[in-house]
Design an enzyme around this catalytic site. Sequence first.
Site, PDB file in Angstrom:
ATOM      1  N   ASP A 189      37.918  47.952  36.656  1.00 18.39           N
ATOM      2  CA  ASP A 189      39.363  47.940  36.885  1.00 18.39           C
ATOM      3  C   ASP A 189      39.993  48.296  35.548  1.00 18.39           C
ATOM      4  OD1 ASP A 189      42.029  47.258  37.041  1.00 18.39           O
ATOM      5  OD2 ASP A 189      41.688  45.336  38.038  1.00 18.39           O
TER       6      ASP A 189
ATOM      7  N   ASN B 259      24.620  50.093  26.536  1.00 18.54           N
ATOM      8  CA  ASN B 259      24.525  49.765  27.959  1.00 18.54           C
ATOM      9  C   ASN B 259      25.806  49.025  28.346  1.00 18.54           C
ATOM     10  OD1 ASN B 259      23.749  48.270  30.412  1.00 18.54           O
ATOM     11  ND2 ASN B 259      21.702  49.030  29.952  1.00 18.54           N
TER      12      ASN B 259
ATOM     13  N   TYR C 278      39.260  33.733  32.151  1.00 21.03           N
ATOM     14  CA  TYR C 278      39.519  34.618  33.286  1.00 21.03           C
ATOM     15  C   TYR C 278      40.100  35.944  32.838  1.00 21.03           C
ATOM     16  CZ  TYR C 278      41.217  36.420  37.701  1.00 21.03           C
ATOM     17  OH  TYR C 278      41.446  37.196  38.802  1.00 21.03           O
TER      18      TYR C 278
ATOM     19  N   LYS D 116      38.589  39.205  38.766  1.00 21.91           N
ATOM     20  CA  LYS D 116      37.378  38.853  39.516  1.00 21.91           C
ATOM     21  C   LYS D 116      36.295  39.901  39.304  1.00 21.91           C
ATOM     22  CE  LYS D 116      36.694  35.184  42.217  1.00 21.91           C
ATOM     23  NZ  LYS D 116      36.546  34.385  41.010  1.00 21.91           N
TER      24      LYS D 116
HETATM   25  P1  13P Z   1      41.392  41.859  40.131  1.00 17.04           P
HETATM   26  O1  13P Z   1      40.218  41.084  39.627  1.00 17.04           O
HETATM   27  O2  13P Z   1      41.046  42.720  41.298  1.00 17.04           O
HETATM   28  O3  13P Z   1      42.035  42.600  39.020  1.00 17.04           O
HETATM   29  O4  13P Z   1      42.446  40.821  40.715  1.00 17.04           O
HETATM   30  C1  13P Z   1      43.033  39.911  39.860  1.00 17.04           C
HETATM   31  C2  13P Z   1      43.876  38.893  40.535  1.00 17.04           C
HETATM   32  O5  13P Z   1      43.945  37.794  40.040  1.00 17.04           O
HETATM   33  C3  13P Z   1      44.629  39.179  41.738  1.00 17.04           C
HETATM   34  O6  13P Z   1      45.437  38.100  42.127  1.00 17.04           O
HETATM   35 MG    MG Z   2      43.161  44.121  38.545  1.00 25.38          MG
HETATM   36 MG    MG Z   3      39.711  44.327  41.413  1.00 22.33          MG
END
Ligand code: 13P
Ligand code: MG
Ligand code: MG
Length: 366
Positions: free
Chosen positions: A11, A103, A230, A233
């Site tokens: 992302d 890598n 964090y 995801k």
């Molecule tokens: P992503 O991991 O897809 O960027 O989403 C983050 C998120 O917290 C959406 O609420």
């Molecule tokens: Mg995102």
């Molecule tokens: Mg995402």
Amino acid sequence: MRITLSVIKADIGSIGGHIAPSQKLLEAVRVHVRRNGEGMLADSYISHTGDDIAILMTHSQRVGSEAIHKLAWDAFLVGTQVARDQGLYGAGQDLLKEAFSGNVKGMGPAVAEMEFEERPNEPFLFFAADKTDPGAYNLPLYLAFADPMNTPGLILAPSMAKGFKFVIMDVSHTGKDRIIELNAPEELYDIAALLRDPERFVIESVWSRQTGEQAAAVSTTRLHNIAGKYTGKDDPIMLIRVQKDFPATGEILAPYAIGHFVAGCMRGSHQMPLMPVALNSGISYFDGPSIVSCAAFAMREGRLTEPRDAFDHPFWRSVQDKVAHKAVDMRQQGFFGAAMLPMSELEYTGISEKMKRLEARFEIRD
Ligand code: 13P
Ligand code: MG
Ligand code: MG
Ligand code: 13P
């Protein structure tokens, strides 16, 4: 001919929050891969699922090739600049390290790769999911490779009679990989006991016990294990070879009709059903629902056909309706109980900070 399939995804920025990359961003990644992959790649395919861009590459440089990983890393760097120029949200979100070091594993992008002697015809599937994590594939892979109720091929096809080997990773272990190999059907209950906890035990690969050939490869990255906090995801990708000694495409796809609950969605902190969607879909309701797409390919000497969109078929409409209903039902209980992930999986620190503050105010009553 020996061929390696590599898919690397990240992302690196999206429109309107975490919805989807811009066309300009996708084009920048595509152009970089086309120009710089010449002479090295047999073929490539660039797509997005939600806000994640995936670069699928075929080549003969082997698994873990520095040149291939660098090509993808550089494409994501070039893309990040475009994302910044366009003011996209979360530009460079998944690029967690400054300098490339051989890598992309452990640097943020997700990787799934496998290497094999190409069959005279080589059908395979490329899955990509957004707003969830690699454990999302535990249930569908278990059903597809270990359960004859889902996969009649396990009892019908002599070439699958010996079953499959599962390589499972303990993704809560940081540092070196901690893995276990278990055989289906003999060790089915042990496999089940691990896979029931998809935030900790994740299928990394699946192998035919008949031929020793690799059937599936899953990305197992845990972004917060790399970043220490964090960052988004760990939206997982997966490659699966199908037919002959492997399950048929339909046997691999069938479990996605369940719309099972997975970790993810809003702020990476909820449980929501997984919706099978068309290729290049965006994100909507509650930063979700968690979505999965599947591109089916045929390949000859590493040259890909056009992708066939496996979930773009009238059958999946009622599944999508069912998943939407399940999602709304779950959302009705807000942050209570099963709707939100347990403390250990929350992707934000707000609740633990509140807990710390409140601890001091608790009293033991005589
Ligand atoms: P992503 O991991 O897809 O960027 O989403 C983050 C998120 O917290 C959406 O609420
Ligand atoms: Mg995102
Ligand atoms: Mg995402
Ligand atoms: P074959 O053409 O490989 O026999 O495939 C049949 C099949 O997979 C039907 O599900």
